[in-house]
Design a protein around this motif. Structure first.
Motif, PDB file in Angstrom:
ATOM      1  N   UNK A   2     -81.102   0.788  14.640  1.00  0.00           N
ATOM      2  CA  UNK A   2     -82.104   0.766  15.700  1.00  0.00           C
ATOM      3  C   UNK A   2     -82.496   2.181  16.083  1.00  0.00           C
ATOM      4  N   UNK A   3     -83.675   2.357  16.674  1.00  0.00           N
ATOM      5  CA  UNK A   3     -84.036   3.662  17.215  1.00  0.00           C
ATOM      6  C   UNK A   3     -82.976   4.122  18.215  1.00  0.00           C
ATOM      7  N   UNK A   4     -82.613   5.387  18.138  1.00  0.00           N
ATOM      8  CA  UNK A   4     -81.577   5.925  19.012  1.00  0.00           C
ATOM      9  C   UNK A   4     -80.225   6.054  18.346  1.00  0.00           C
ATOM     10  N   UNK A   5     -80.082   5.522  17.126  1.00  0.00           N
ATOM     11  CA  UNK A   5     -78.811   5.662  16.415  1.00  0.00           C
ATOM     12  C   UNK A   5     -78.681   7.057  15.817  1.00  0.00           C
ATOM     13  N   UNK A   6     -77.473   7.585  15.864  1.00  0.00           N
ATOM     14  CA  UNK A   6     -77.129   8.846  15.196  1.00  0.00           C
ATOM     15  C   UNK A   6     -76.168   8.546  14.057  1.00  0.00           C
ATOM     16  N   UNK A   7     -76.315   9.276  12.956  1.00  0.00           N
ATOM     17  CA  UNK A   7     -75.383   9.178  11.840  1.00  0.00           C
ATOM     18  C   UNK A   7     -74.832  10.566  11.554  1.00  0.00           C
ATOM     19  N   UNK A   8     -73.518  10.714  11.731  1.00  0.00           N
ATOM     20  CA  UNK A   8     -72.821  11.940  11.325  1.00  0.00           C
ATOM     21  C   UNK A   8     -72.448  11.753   9.854  1.00  0.00           C
ATOM     22  N   UNK A   9     -72.918  12.657   8.983  1.00  0.00           N
ATOM     23  CA  UNK A   9     -72.976  12.369   7.550  1.00  0.00           C
ATOM     24  C   UNK A   9     -71.770  12.841   6.744  1.00  0.00           C
ATOM     25  N   UNK A  10     -70.731  13.337   7.381  1.00  0.00           N
ATOM     26  CA  UNK A  10     -69.549  13.780   6.647  1.00  0.00           C
ATOM     27  C   UNK A  10     -69.387  15.288   6.697  1.00  0.00           C
ATOM     28  N   UNK A  11     -68.192  15.751   6.322  1.00  0.00           N
ATOM     29  CA  UNK A  11     -67.847  17.155   6.488  1.00  0.00           C
ATOM     30  C   UNK A  11     -67.367  17.781   5.187  1.00  0.00           C
ATOM     31  N   UNK A  12     -67.708  19.059   4.936  1.00  0.00           N
ATOM     32  CA  UNK A  12     -67.168  19.744   3.767  1.00  0.00           C
ATOM     33  C   UNK A  12     -65.710  20.125   3.970  1.00  0.00           C
ATOM     34  N   UNK A  13     -65.098  20.670   2.915  1.00  0.00           N
ATOM     35  CA  UNK A  13     -63.685  21.025   2.970  1.00  0.00           C
ATOM     36  C   UNK A  13     -63.423  22.135   3.991  1.00  0.00           C
ATOM     37  N   UNK A  14     -62.151  22.276   4.358  1.00  0.00           N
ATOM     38  CA  UNK A  14     -61.741  23.351   5.249  1.00  0.00           C
ATOM     39  C   UNK A  14     -61.436  22.911   6.666  1.00  0.00           C
ATOM     40  N   UNK A  15     -61.332  21.578   6.903  1.00  0.00           N
ATOM     41  CA  UNK A  15     -61.018  21.115   8.254  1.00  0.00           C
ATOM     42  C   UNK A  15     -59.676  21.705   8.694  1.00  0.00           C
ATOM     43  N   UNK A  16     -59.554  21.944   9.992  1.00  0.00           N
ATOM     44  CA  UNK A  16     -58.321  22.525  10.498  1.00  0.00           C
ATOM     45  C   UNK A  16     -58.248  22.464  12.000  1.00  0.00           C
ATOM     46  N   UNK A  17     -57.126  22.887  12.525  1.00  0.00           N
ATOM     47  CA  UNK A  17     -56.845  22.760  13.952  1.00  0.00           C
ATOM     48  C   UNK A  17     -57.461  23.904  14.748  1.00  0.00           C
TER      49      UNK A  17
END
Length: 227
Positions: free
Chosen positions: A190-205
């Motif tokens: 529906x209009x108003x939806x957001x899609x976060x499309x994924x993340x590249x490597x290197x995630x961390x704290x």
């Protein structure tokens, strides 16, 4: 219309050169960059995309101090391209999918990784690892009429000026159009939806006091500080 209690405030994201964008739902794609899939211990060879959700009021605007969340000792960053939908649909073809897009932004999928790891170990849902308060920082949206559709370009995240994550939008396992099409077969978009499309490597704290700067070529930067 009157209600039994005060109605919730509508969450919005600023739009460059326009009125605020009202957020309906936030969908997030898991493991959509091959190198990140590998660093999380999974095979990246185009397994069907899978999704999780965050509440709309998890949105945090840029230039905000974000409190370190409760019940975690492993609070991690995941930089992402965010797609905002201006139109909806069900069972949308790949060829028609980009016609639903209103615009793009830089976002962060903040994650309580220790809670997620424990949930995985016990075969439990991830909700409290991903869908907690202030877990979806998002920079202002750029309408597609200004940016065009983004299928390549550098994406990176710096923590205290040091590059932690870096990739290219062309490295997405499932493209924006493919992601929209597949998701529309699971739920009506529906209009108003957001899609976060994924993340590249290197995630961390990250820890209290850290400054995070997120970038995608052609879009406004995202800046937050962990409070």
């Amino acid at each position: 219309m009157t209600y039994a209690i005060p109605a919730p405030v509508i969450t919005t994201v600023p739009v460059v050169g326009g009125d605020p964008f009202p957020v309906r739902r936030i969908y997030c794609v898991g493991r959509n960059y091959a190198a990140h899939a590998r660093e999380m211990g999974h095979d990246p060879h185009r397994e069907p995309p899978f999704f999780f959700m965050k509440p709309s009021d998890a949105i945090v605007p840029t230039d905000t101090v974000v409190p370190y969340p409760a019940k975690t000792n492993d609070y991690q960053h995941e930089i992402e391209l965010v797609v905002a939908l201006g139109k909806g649909g069900r069972d949308v073809s790949v060829e028609q999918a980009l016609s639903l897009v209103f615009g793009y932004a830089v976002g962060l999928d903040m994650t309580r990784r220790d809670i997620q790891s424990e949930a995985k170990k016990l075969s439990r849902p991830w909700d409290m690892a991903k869908g907690f308060d202030q877990s979806a920082p998002c920079a202002p949206l750029v309408p597609v009429t200004q940016s065009g559709h983004l299928d390549k370009g550098t994406i990176w995240l710096k923590v205290n000026g040091e590059v932690r994550q870096q990739g290219d939008l062309s490295d997405l396992i499932w493209s924006v159009a493919e992601t929209i099409s597949y998701l529309s077969g699971l739920v009506e978009l529906c209009p108003g939806d957001l899609i976060y499309t994924g993340t590249p490597e290197g995630v961390g704290a990250v820890v209290k006091g850290d400054h995070l700067q997120g970038h995608v070529d052609g879009l406004p930067a995202l800046n937050i500080t962990i409070g």
